[in-house]
Design a protein around this motif. Sequence first.
Motif, mmCIF file in Angstrom:
data_model
loop_
_atom_site.group_PDB
_atom_site.id
_atom_site.type_symbol
_atom_site.label_atom_id
_atom_site.label_comp_id
_atom_site.label_asym_id
_atom_site.label_seq_id
_atom_site.Cartn_x
_atom_site.Cartn_y
_atom_site.Cartn_z
ATOM 1 N N GLU A 17 -62.976 69.479 23.192
ATOM 2 C CA GLU A 17 -62.542 68.226 22.561
ATOM 3 C C GLU A 17 -63.238 68.004 21.224
ATOM 4 O OE1 GLU A 17 -59.955 66.168 23.302
ATOM 5 O OE2 GLU A 17 -59.522 67.769 24.751
ATOM 6 N N LYS A 18 -64.506 68.389 21.122
ATOM 7 C CA LYS A 18 -65.227 68.248 19.853
ATOM 8 C C LYS A 18 -64.613 69.162 18.792
ATOM 9 C CE LYS A 18 -69.516 66.932 22.068
ATOM 10 N NZ LYS A 18 -70.809 67.398 22.530
ATOM 11 N N LYS A 20 -61.517 70.288 18.786
ATOM 12 C CA LYS A 20 -60.198 69.720 18.496
ATOM 13 C C LYS A 20 -60.316 68.552 17.521
ATOM 14 C CE LYS A 20 -56.217 67.773 20.944
ATOM 15 N NZ LYS A 20 -55.674 67.509 22.293
ATOM 16 N N ASP A 21 -61.218 67.642 17.788
ATOM 17 C CA ASP A 21 -61.409 66.476 16.921
ATOM 18 C C ASP A 21 -61.790 66.899 15.505
ATOM 19 O OD1 ASP A 21 -60.819 64.838 19.083
ATOM 20 O OD2 ASP A 21 -62.919 64.319 19.470
ATOM 21 N N GLN A 43 -53.010 74.277 19.423
ATOM 22 C CA GLN A 43 -53.897 74.524 20.554
ATOM 23 C C GLN A 43 -53.056 75.183 21.639
ATOM 24 O OE1 GLN A 43 -55.501 71.005 22.448
ATOM 25 N NE2 GLN A 43 -57.257 72.125 23.249
#
Length: 94
Positions: A17-18, A20-21, A43
């Motif tokens: 998630e990090k 991706k962000d 993704q």
Amino acid sequence: MTITKEVTFIAKQNDIEKMKDLLITMVEPSKAEEGCLFYHICQLKVDPKKFIVLESWKDEEALDFHKSTAHYKHYKSSFEPYCAEKFSDEVEVL
């Protein structure tokens, strides 16, 4: 001459998630740059830790400008703690 690249990031399992962000923060400002022809981040559904960036620039000057921007410098100084592997290739759009 148009420059098109495919950049693959493999996020560390606990940092998906990090990663991706961080990558998402690149999309809008990159697309707004004068020489950007396209800029997409994907993704993989079957392997969510794998991200593919597809980007195309009008010429070397546009790519060099991109690399001088604040958003690029932020990404470049921030991605390594989240990334297990990174590789890129210059490609040709057919």
